[in-house]
Design an enzyme around this catalytic site. Structure first.
Site, short mmCIF file in Angstrom:
data_model
loop_
_atom_site.label_atom_id
_atom_site.label_comp_id
_atom_site.label_asym_id
_atom_site.label_seq_id
_atom_site.Cartn_x
_atom_site.Cartn_y
_atom_site.Cartn_z
N ARG A 142 0.80 -1.23 0.00
CA ARG A 142 0.00 0.00 0.00
C ARG A 142 0.83 1.27 0.00
O ARG A 142 0.64 2.14 -0.85
CB ARG A 142 -0.94 0.01 1.22
CG ARG A 142 -1.91 -1.14 1.24
CD ARG A 142 -2.88 -1.06 2.39
NE ARG A 142 -3.86 0.00 2.23
CZ ARG A 142 -4.90 0.19 3.03
NH1 ARG A 142 -5.08 -0.61 4.07
NH2 ARG A 142 -5.75 1.16 2.83
N HIS A 183 -8.01 -3.57 -6.87
CA HIS A 183 -7.64 -2.94 -5.60
C HIS A 183 -8.84 -2.96 -4.65
O HIS A 183 -9.66 -2.03 -4.66
CB HIS A 183 -7.17 -1.51 -5.85
CG HIS A 183 -6.42 -0.91 -4.71
ND1 HIS A 183 -5.15 -1.31 -4.34
CD2 HIS A 183 -6.74 0.09 -3.84
CE1 HIS A 183 -4.72 -0.59 -3.33
NE2 HIS A 183 -5.68 0.26 -3.00
N TYR A 208 -18.24 13.77 -11.22
CA TYR A 208 -18.22 14.98 -12.03
C TYR A 208 -16.98 15.10 -12.91
O TYR A 208 -17.00 15.79 -13.92
CB TYR A 208 -18.28 16.22 -11.14
CG TYR A 208 -19.50 16.29 -10.27
CD1 TYR A 208 -20.78 16.33 -10.82
CD2 TYR A 208 -19.40 16.31 -8.88
CE1 TYR A 208 -21.91 16.39 -10.02
CE2 TYR A 208 -20.51 16.38 -8.07
CZ TYR A 208 -21.77 16.41 -8.65
OH TYR A 208 -22.88 16.48 -7.85
N ASP A 252 19.25 37.57 4.34
CA ASP A 252 18.36 37.76 5.48
C ASP A 252 18.82 38.94 6.33
O ASP A 252 20.02 39.08 6.62
CB ASP A 252 18.32 36.50 6.35
CG ASP A 252 17.57 35.37 5.66
OD1 ASP A 252 16.92 35.65 4.64
OD2 ASP A 252 17.64 34.24 6.14
N GLU A 284 16.11 44.45 13.71
CA GLU A 284 17.10 45.21 14.47
C GLU A 284 18.31 45.55 13.60
O GLU A 284 18.81 46.68 13.63
CB GLU A 284 17.53 44.41 15.71
CG GLU A 284 16.44 44.19 16.75
CD GLU A 284 15.47 43.10 16.35
OE1 GLU A 284 15.76 42.40 15.34
OE2 GLU A 284 14.43 42.96 17.00
#
Length: 815
Positions: free
Chosen positions: A40, A86, A129, A503, A507
Site C-alpha cells: 500500500r 484494488h 463529475y 536575510d 534590528e
C-alpha cells in the site's frame, strides 16, 4: 504452552489454546505492517509506483483510456480499479488518481484531467463529475508491458492477473518523487528535473569503475526541482543524496516593489512545494491581527490563470522590506522544510537508498526490460520466419501442395503428407493449409522473400543485442534521451547555499539604516489637506502649495527620529522622519495616507515628537486629548512614541471620537467649546496624565445633544473662533473666558439668532489665521475679495453677502 480441552454446552467451542497476548499482537501486527508496507504505502524502486497507482494505470490501459481517446468519467476508473484489482476504499483510489493528474504536485503527470481536480487550497470535485485519460508519459510507463517484460501475479480474487511492476521507461521515482506513511516507517522522496536525472543516470552507466561519487552526481543533478519552483536552500543535500535521509529548506520566490514614493511592497510569485496561497495569506492575516507583523498593512491574493501565482503584501511607509521579508520567511509557510527519506521496496524489502542506488536500480530495471523485450521480439521474429520459410517452400512446390490437398481425405491427412513430402514442421503445415489462394501469386512470393530477409536481419540484430551489454546500455540511454526531448522542462527551483541568503532582521535593518544616514535637524510640516513634508531648519524651499492647502502644524525633529501621529479615533501610528519626502516645487511632500493607514473618515490631529537631542533637552510636554463627549486625558509623549502601530491612546466610548490633540504642559489653560456655544476654560494641570489604556476623565459637562466641537491651549493673545451651522463666524478673545474647574459646563460665548448650533471652533493664536470664502455654487473656488481677511475683532459677522458661503481655516479641511 499447555493445551486445554473443554466442552461447552453451546457447542461453539471445544478447544482453547492459551497464547500470550504479546506473542499474538506481535505476530498479527507484523503481518499487518508487512501488508501495509509492501502492498500500500511504499513504492517499488523499479517503476516508482505504489500498488494503487499501478493498478489505476493498468485499469485505465485495459479500458482503452489512451491519450488519443476521449476523456471518461473518473467514477468508471475508480469502480474498475476497485472491482478488479484494488479491494480498498473508493476514496483512497480517487485520491491517488487525482494526485497523478495535479500539475502542482508532479513534474510529469500520468493522468490527463478534465474538470475540477482541486488546487493546493481546495479539494477536487467528486469522481462522478470529473473525467480523465492517460497521458503520453503514462503510455511510456506502460509501453512494452505486453512483451513479457514484467512479472504478473493473480489478483485478489484469482480471476485475472496484474503486473507486479511496470516497464517504467520514464524514471518516475526520481522525476516525480513520492510520499507515503506505512507502519513504523515512511517515505518522502523529492522530485527532480528530467534532463538532470538523465545526466545522472548517464554518468552512473558510463563511469562504472570507480563508481561516481555523490559530488560528481550533484555536479549534474544539483538538487530537487519542485513543480512550484521556489528557492531550495542547500544545507545538507550531499548527505541526503549519500545516505537517503536529510532535509532541505524551500523558500518562496519574492520580489520587493515600490508601491508609492514612500511605501514598498512584497510580491510573491512562487511558494514552497505543496503550500497553497490561501494558507500563506491566512497566516499573514492572523499574525497581523495578533500584532506580530506591525509593518504589514495588507495582504492580497491576486492569483489568476493568466498571471499565475501572485500574493501582494503591502508594507508601512519607511518599513525595511528586506527585514519584513525575513520575518515572513520565519513566521509563515513562505519557508518550509522538506524531509528527504528515500525508503523504497527493493525485491519486496523496504530499504533506504541514496542517489547513486536510485540511478543504479533504474538502470538494472531497464536493462532487464530491454533483455526480456528483446528475447520476446527475437522469439516472435523466429516464429514468423519459420512460417515464412514454410510458405516459400510451399510456393516453390505449389503444384505438389495442391495435389496433396486435393487427394487427402481430411485436413489431418493433408497436414501429415505435407510434413512428410516437403520436410515441414507441423506449424508450417497447418499455416500452409490456412493460406489464402491469393497468396499463390508471384507478387506474394516476392513479398515473402523480402519479409524473410528483413526478419533474418532483425533476428541477427536481436541476437547481437542479447550478446552485448554495451548495446543494451546504449538502448537504455537512447530511449531516456528521447524522453528528455519529448517531456523535458527547464529547471523551476533555484538552489542556493545559506551564505547567499540576504536575510536581515528588523534590528539589523534599523541599525544599518541609521548608520547610513547622517542625523540632521529638520522640520516636519503637516497641512490641513493631509499633506506631510520635510523641511530644513533654515526654512522650506520655494513652493507653490495647492489651493486650500493651509499649514496646520510644524514639528521640530531630526532625520533619525520617529513621530507619533494621533488620529480622530484615538489611534497612534509611528512615522519615520526618514520616510517623509522633502517639500519641493508644488508638492507639500506626500499624502499622510501614504504613511499612515487611516480608516475612512479618520484624520490625523497632531504629530508628536520626542527630544531632538541626545537627552540634554527637557522631555516634551504631555499631549492633551479632548473627545466629542467631553472626556479629557493627558498622555506622556514618550508613551505615545512607544505605542505599536494602530494602538489606541485613549479608550473611547461607543460613538465618541477625539476632537483635539495638542501639547499641554502644566501651567497653561485649555479652552473647550461645545456645539451649544458653551465654552469652558480650565487649568491643564487639572487633567491627569494617564497611561494609554485609560479612558480619561470628565472634562466638560455637556447639555443634551451637545458635543465638543473644538479645543486648544489659551496662550497669550489666544482667540476662540467659532463657526455656526448658519455660516456665521465669530472671534472671541480667550482672556474674556473665566477659568473654572474641570468637569463643569463653562459659559455661553455666542448668542444664537438664526443659528442652532456651532459646527467648528478654533482655539489658539490669531497670527497666521486665514479664512478663504467660497461661493455656494462653487465652494472649491475662492470668492473674489479685495484682500485677505485677518480676524481680530470680536463678534464680527462674515456672512453679509447674499449667497451662502463656506469657510476653510487653520486646523480643518473643507467642511
Amino acid at each position: 504452552m499447555p493445551r486445554q480441552t473443554e466442552l461447552f454446552e453451546g457447542g461453539y467451542a471445544r478447544e482453547i489454546i492459551e497464547v500470550p497476548v504479546t506473542q499474538e499482537l506481535g505476530e498479527s501486527f507484523m503481518a499487518y505492517s508487512l501488508s501495509v508496507i509492501t502492498s500500500r504505502a511504499i513504492p517499488d524502486v523499479r517503476d516508482g509506483l505504489k500498488p494503487v497507482q499501478r493498478r489505476i494505470l493498468h485499469a485505465m490501459a485495459d479500458m482503452g483510456m489512451r491519450p488519443d481517446r476521449p476523456h471518461r468519467k473518473c467514477a468508471n476508473v475508480v469502480g474498475e480499479t476497485m472491482g478488479k484489482y484494488h479491494p480498498h476504499g473508493d476514496g483512497a483510489i480517487y485520491d491517488a488518481l487525482v494526485r497523478m493528474g495535479q500539475t502542482f504536485g508532479r513534474n510529469i503527470t500520468l493522468v490527463d484531467p478534465h474538470g475540477n481536480f482541486g488546487s493546493l487550497d481546495d479539494p477536487p470535485a467528486a469522481y462522478r463529475y470529473t473525467e480523465c485519460r492517460l497521458t503520453e508519459a503514462a503510455m511510456e510507463m506502460l509501453a512494452e508491458i505486453d512483451e513479457e517484460t514484467v512479472e504478473f501475479r493473480p489478483t485478489f480474487d484469482g480471476e485475472r492477473v496484474e503486473p507486479l511492476y511496470l516497464p517504467g521507461r520514464l524514471p518516475n521515482l526520481l522525476v516525480n518523487g513520492t510520499s507515503g506513511i506505512a507502519v513504523g516507517m515512511a517515505t518522502n522522496m523529492a522530485p527532480h528535473n528530467l534532463a538532470e536525472v538523465f545526466e545522472a543516470i548517464k554518468l552512473v552507466m558510463t563511469k562504472r569503475r570507480p563508481k561516481p561519487t555523490t559530488a560528481e552526481l550533484m555536479a549534474v543533478l544539483p538538487g530537487p526541482d519542485f513543480p512550484s519552483g521556489g528557492v531550495v536552500v542547500d544545507e545538507g543535500l550531499a548527505e541526503a543524496y549519500e545516505t537517503g535521509r536529510g532535509s532541505v529548506r524551500i523558500r518562496a520566490t519574492a520580489e520587493i516593489v515600490d508601491l508609492t514614493r514612500a511605501r514598498q511592497g512584497i510580491v510573491v510569485t512562487e511558494l514552497p512545494y505543496l503550500v497553497g496561497p490561501e494558507r500563506v495569506v491566512g497566516r499573514i492575516q492572523e499574525l497581523m491581527r495578533n500584532g506580530k507583523l506591525p509593518l504589514v498593512t495588507d495582504v492580497k491574493n491576486t492569483s489568476d490563470r493568466h498571471t499565475g501565482l501572485r500574493i501582494e503584501v503591502e508594507l508601512r511607509p519607511g518599513a525595511n522590506a528586506k527585514a519584513v521579508l525575513t520575518e515572513l520567511y520565519r513566521l509563515t509557510p513562505m519557508e518550509d522544510s522538506f524531509g528527504i527519506n528515500n525508503v523504497v521496496l527493493v525485491d519486496g524489502t523496504p530499504r533506504t537508498v541514496g542517489l547513486y542506488e536510485l540511478c543504479q536500480h533504474y538502470i538494472d530495471h531497464r536493462l532487464d526490460v530491454v533483455r526480456r523485450r528483446t528475447e520476446f521480439r527475437l522469439e516472435k521474429a523466429r516464429r514468423r520466419l519459420h512460417l515464412v520459410e514454410g510458405l516459400l517452400i510451399a510456393l516453390d512446390a505449389i503444384d505438389l501442395v495442391v495435389s496433396i490437398i486435393r487427394s487427402s481425405e481430411d485436413a489431418a491427412e493433408a497436414r501429415d503428407r505435407l510434413m512428410e513430402q516437403l520436410s515441414l514442421t507441423e506449424v508450417q503445415a497447418v499455416h500452409i493449409l490456412d493460406m489464402q489462394l491469393r497468396r499463390l501469386t508471384a507478387l506474394a512470393k516476392l513479398e515473402l522473400e523480402a519479409e524473410a530477409g528483413e526478419l533474418r536481419g532483425r533476428i541477427d540484430d536481436f541476437e547481437k543485442i542479447l550478446g552485448s551489454e554495451k548495446r543494451q546500455r546504449k538502448i537504455v540511454l537512447d530511449e531516456l534521451e528521447e524522453l528528455v526531448a519529448n517531456y523535458g522542462f527547464d529547471r523551476r527551483s533555484r538552489i542556493v547555499t545559506p551564505d547567499h541568503l540576504d536575510d536581515v532582521t528588523l534590528e539589523e535593518a534599523e541599525a544599518e539604516e541609521a548608520a547610513s544616514r547622517v542625523e540632521e535637524p529638520c522640520i516636519v510640516a503637516l497641512t490641513t489637506s493631509g499633506m506631510i513634508g520635510q523641511e530644513p531648519v533654515s526654512g522650506p524651499k520655494p513652493a507653490t502649495p495647492g489651493r486650500h492647502d493651509v499649514l496646520a502644524q510644524r514639528v521640530a525633529t531630526t532625520t533619525h527620529s520617529r513621530l507619533a501621529a494621533v488620529t480622530s479615533r484615538g489611534r497612534v501610528f509611528p512615522v519615520a522622519v526618514s520616510a517623509v519626502p522633502e517639500v519641493t516645487g508644488r508638492s507639500r511632500g506626500t499624502a499622510l495616507t501614504d504613511l499612515v493607514p487611516l480608516d475612512k473618515g479618520e484624520t490625523v490631529l497632531t504629530l508628536v515628537a520626542g527630544p531632538t537631542t541626545g537627552g540634554d533637552e527637557a522631555a516634551p510636554p504631555p499631549v492633551l486629548l479632548v473627545t466629542a463627549l467631553g472626556v479629557m486625558k493627558r498622555v506622556a509623549a514618550a508613551d505615545l512614541l512607544g505605542l505599536a502601530a494602530g494602538r489606541t491612546a485613549i479608550k473611547l466610548k461607543p460613538g465618541d471620537r477625539v476632537i483635539a490633540a495638542t501639547a499641554a504642559p502644566d501651567g497653561v489653560d485649555l479652552v473647550a467649546v461645545a456645539s451649544n456655544a458653551q465654552a469652558l476654560r480650565c487649568e491643564a494641570a487639572n487633567v491627569p496624565v494617564q497611561g494609554a489604556g485609560a479612558g480619561g476623565v470628565g472634562g466638560m459637562k455637556l447639555g443634551e445633544g451637545a458635543t465638543v466641537v473644538g479645543a486648544g491651549i489659551a496662550g497669550p493673545g489666544a482667540i476662540v473662533l467659532t463657526v455656526s451651522d448658519a455660516q456665521t463666524a465669530k472671534v472671541t478673545d480667550a482672556d474674556e473666558i473665566p477659568v473654572k474647574g474641570r468637569n463643569t459646563g463653562g459659559l455661553r460665548i455666542t448668542k444664537f439668532r438664526a443659528e442652532k448650533r456651532l459646527e467648528w471652533a478654533y482655539v489658539g493664536p490669531d497670527t497666521g489665521v486665514l479664512l478663504v470664502v467660497g461661493t455656494e455654487d462653487a465652494p472649491s473656488r475662492p470668492d473674489p475679495m479685495p484682500e485677505t481677511l485677518t480676524l481680530h475683532a470680536t463678534g464680527r459677522d462674515l456672512a453679509s453677502k447674499a449667497t451662502r458661503r463656506r469657510w476653510l481655516g487653520t486646523g480643518v479641511s473643507r467642511w
